[in-house]
Design a protein around this motif. Structure first.
Motif, PDB file in Angstrom:
ATOM      1  N   TYR A 122       0.775  -1.230   0.000  1.00 34.73           N
ATOM      2  CA  TYR A 122       0.000   0.000   0.000  1.00 34.73           C
ATOM      3  C   TYR A 122       0.814   1.292   0.000  1.00 34.73           C
ATOM      4  CZ  TYR A 122      -3.689  -3.324   0.749  1.00 34.73           C
ATOM      5  OH  TYR A 122      -4.531  -4.388   0.621  1.00 34.73           O
ATOM      6  N   TRP A 123       2.033   1.260   0.487  1.00 30.81           N
ATOM      7  CA  TRP A 123       2.838   2.481   0.385  1.00 30.81           C
ATOM      8  C   TRP A 123       3.153   2.795  -1.066  1.00 30.81           C
ATOM      9  CZ3 TRP A 123       6.938   2.652   4.882  1.00 30.81           C
ATOM     10  CH2 TRP A 123       6.259   2.795   6.102  1.00 30.81           C
ATOM     11  N   SER A 124       3.088   1.776  -1.923  1.00 32.12           N
ATOM     12  CA  SER A 124       3.302   2.046  -3.353  1.00 32.12           C
ATOM     13  C   SER A 124       2.198   2.948  -3.901  1.00 32.12           C
ATOM     14  CB  SER A 124       3.402   0.742  -4.143  1.00 32.12           C
ATOM     15  OG  SER A 124       2.239  -0.041  -3.975  1.00 32.12           O
ATOM     16  N   ILE A 125       1.007   2.894  -3.302  1.00 32.08           N
ATOM     17  CA  ILE A 125      -0.074   3.803  -3.701  1.00 32.08           C
ATOM     18  C   ILE A 125       0.338   5.244  -3.396  1.00 32.08           C
ATOM     19  CG2 ILE A 125      -2.436   4.545  -3.148  1.00 32.08           C
ATOM     20  CD1 ILE A 125      -3.100   1.552  -2.735  1.00 32.08           C
ATOM     21  N   ILE A 126       0.892   5.462  -2.211  1.00 28.24           N
ATOM     22  CA  ILE A 126       1.315   6.807  -1.823  1.00 28.24           C
ATOM     23  C   ILE A 126       2.462   7.280  -2.720  1.00 28.24           C
ATOM     24  CG2 ILE A 126       2.306   8.206   0.045  1.00 28.24           C
ATOM     25  CD1 ILE A 126       0.708   6.354   1.999  1.00 28.24           C
ATOM     26  N   ILE A 127       3.385   6.390  -3.042  1.00 29.23           N
ATOM     27  CA  ILE A 127       4.503   6.760  -3.927  1.00 29.23           C
ATOM     28  C   ILE A 127       3.987   7.114  -5.313  1.00 29.23           C
ATOM     29  CG2 ILE A 127       6.566   5.847  -5.080  1.00 29.23           C
ATOM     30  CD1 ILE A 127       7.008   4.191  -2.423  1.00 29.23           C
ATOM     31  N   ILE A 176      -2.294   2.492 -13.046  1.00 22.62           N
ATOM     32  CA  ILE A 176      -1.626   1.647 -12.046  1.00 22.62           C
ATOM     33  C   ILE A 176      -2.252   1.864 -10.669  1.00 22.62           C
ATOM     34  CG2 ILE A 176       0.565   1.196 -10.868  1.00 22.62           C
ATOM     35  CD1 ILE A 176       1.932   2.022 -13.571  1.00 22.62           C
ATOM     36  N   TYR A 177      -2.561   3.110 -10.359  1.00 28.08           N
ATOM     37  CA  TYR A 177      -3.187   3.466  -9.081  1.00 28.08           C
ATOM     38  C   TYR A 177      -4.491   2.693  -8.894  1.00 28.08           C
ATOM     39  CZ  TYR A 177      -5.855   6.497  -5.867  1.00 28.08           C
ATOM     40  OH  TYR A 177      -6.620   6.980  -4.853  1.00 28.08           O
ATOM     41  N   TYR A 178      -5.355   2.706  -9.904  1.00 27.00           N
ATOM     42  CA  TYR A 178      -6.636   2.022  -9.771  1.00 27.00           C
ATOM     43  C   TYR A 178      -6.467   0.507  -9.674  1.00 27.00           C
ATOM     44  CZ  TYR A 178      -9.348   6.234  -9.977  1.00 27.00           C
ATOM     45  OH  TYR A 178      -9.896   7.448  -9.658  1.00 27.00           O
ATOM     46  N   ASP A 179      -5.460  -0.045 -10.321  1.00 22.67           N
ATOM     47  CA  ASP A 179      -5.181  -1.475 -10.151  1.00 22.67           C
ATOM     48  C   ASP A 179      -4.788  -1.781  -8.708  1.00 22.67           C
ATOM     49  OD1 ASP A 179      -5.804  -2.274 -12.700  1.00 22.67           O
ATOM     50  OD2 ASP A 179      -3.723  -2.378 -13.404  1.00 22.67           O
ATOM     51  N   LEU A 180      -3.953  -0.932  -8.113  1.00 21.60           N
ATOM     52  CA  LEU A 180      -3.570  -1.141  -6.711  1.00 21.60           C
ATOM     53  C   LEU A 180      -4.758  -0.953  -5.772  1.00 21.60           C
ATOM     54  CD1 LEU A 180      -0.080   0.584  -6.505  1.00 21.60           C
ATOM     55  CD2 LEU A 180      -0.578  -1.807  -6.072  1.00 21.60           C
ATOM     56  N   ILE A 181      -5.594   0.019  -6.041  1.00 22.94           N
ATOM     57  CA  ILE A 181      -6.759   0.278  -5.188  1.00 22.94           C
ATOM     58  C   ILE A 181      -7.686  -0.937  -5.160  1.00 22.94           C
ATOM     59  CG2 ILE A 181      -8.884   1.665  -5.021  1.00 22.94           C
ATOM     60  CD1 ILE A 181      -6.417   3.081  -3.927  1.00 22.94           C
ATOM     61  N   LYS A 182      -7.812  -1.628  -6.296  1.00 24.09           N
ATOM     62  CA  LYS A 182      -8.659  -2.824  -6.351  1.00 24.09           C
ATOM     63  C   LYS A 182      -8.203  -3.878  -5.353  1.00 24.09           C
ATOM     64  CE  LYS A 182      -9.942  -2.351 -11.176  1.00 24.09           C
ATOM     65  NZ  LYS A 182      -9.739  -2.890 -12.544  1.00 24.09           N
ATOM     66  N   THR A 183      -6.912  -3.907  -5.043  1.00 22.30           N
ATOM     67  CA  THR A 183      -6.389  -4.913  -4.109  1.00 22.30           C
ATOM     68  C   THR A 183      -6.864  -4.675  -2.678  1.00 22.30           C
ATOM     69  OG1 THR A 183      -4.328  -3.731  -3.625  1.00 22.30           O
ATOM     70  CG2 THR A 183      -4.322  -5.239  -5.522  1.00 22.30           C
ATOM     71  N   LEU A 184      -7.408  -3.508  -2.397  1.00 19.42           N
ATOM     72  CA  LEU A 184      -7.903  -3.232  -1.043  1.00 19.42           C
ATOM     73  C   LEU A 184      -9.210  -3.965  -0.740  1.00 19.42           C
ATOM     74  CD1 LEU A 184      -7.234   0.590  -0.669  1.00 19.42           C
ATOM     75  CD2 LEU A 184      -6.183  -1.242   0.615  1.00 19.42           C
TER      76      LEU A 184
END
Length: 190
Positions: A122-127, A176-184
């Protein structure tokens, strides 16, 4: 003609936009203070603002300060955004240390708590959000500079290419952000 940068324009309209922003934030703080208490309302309002600074891939919560401050002072938004990010990070370091229960007041802040306390992934979302935010702010500064200083056609052509490259990077970051958000796997309450 002077070689000095364009002086800031202190119009009443600029001040009104800035005061409107402060009014919205004060209204949200007032609502939260009414709903919980004064201390919790202040903490949750600050955490919520910092969420929009740190966890959205384009400048939005920060831009609401950056743009009016640039219009009033003439300081580039890119530099102001560093201060905004430092403030947002500081708010969360303090809140996580001294008021962690404030993150459990609503879905947004509890999700934010998960992001902050789970480094991988999740810190990758912030980065990613930092990259997107600073690219979009840099682009905004360039557009404002171009509007203030009409230049020759070679510079305009270079500027258009730069905008195209930056726009592609911002779009890639958002995807990429939305792909990571889906993992939540966030489920909205009924």
């Amino acid at each position: 003609m002077s070689d000095h940068p364009t002086q800031p324009h202190h119009s009443r309209h600029d001040w009104m936009k800035f005061l409107l922003l402060l009014g919205i934030f004060a209204g949200y703080f007032g609502y939260l203070s009414w709903e919980y208490d004064l201390k919790t309302g202040g903490i949750v309002a600050a955490i919520t603002w910092s969420f929009f600074v740190l966890c959205t891939p384009i400048a939005d919560a920060g831009f609401l300060l950056d743009f009016p401050v640039r219009m009033i002072t003439g300081i580039k938004m890119f530099f102001i955004e560093f201060i905004v990010w430092a403030l947002a990070l500081g708010i969360n370091m303090i809140a996580l240390t001294y008021a962690p229960a404030a993150y459990e007041t609503n879905l947004l802040t509890s999700t934010f708590h998960t992001l902050l306390t789970t480094p991988w992934p999740y810190w990758s979302i912030i980065i990613l959000c930092a990259a997107g935010t600073f690219l979009s702010i840099h682009l905004g500064d360039d557009i404002m500079d171009a509007l203030n200083n009409r230049k020759d056609t070679n510079t305009v052509t270079h500027f258009k290419k730069k905008i195209a490259v930056m726009a592609c990077l911002i779009i890639a970051i958002i995807v990429i952000y939305y792909d990571l958000i889906k993992t939540l796997n966030i489920e909205m309450p009924n």
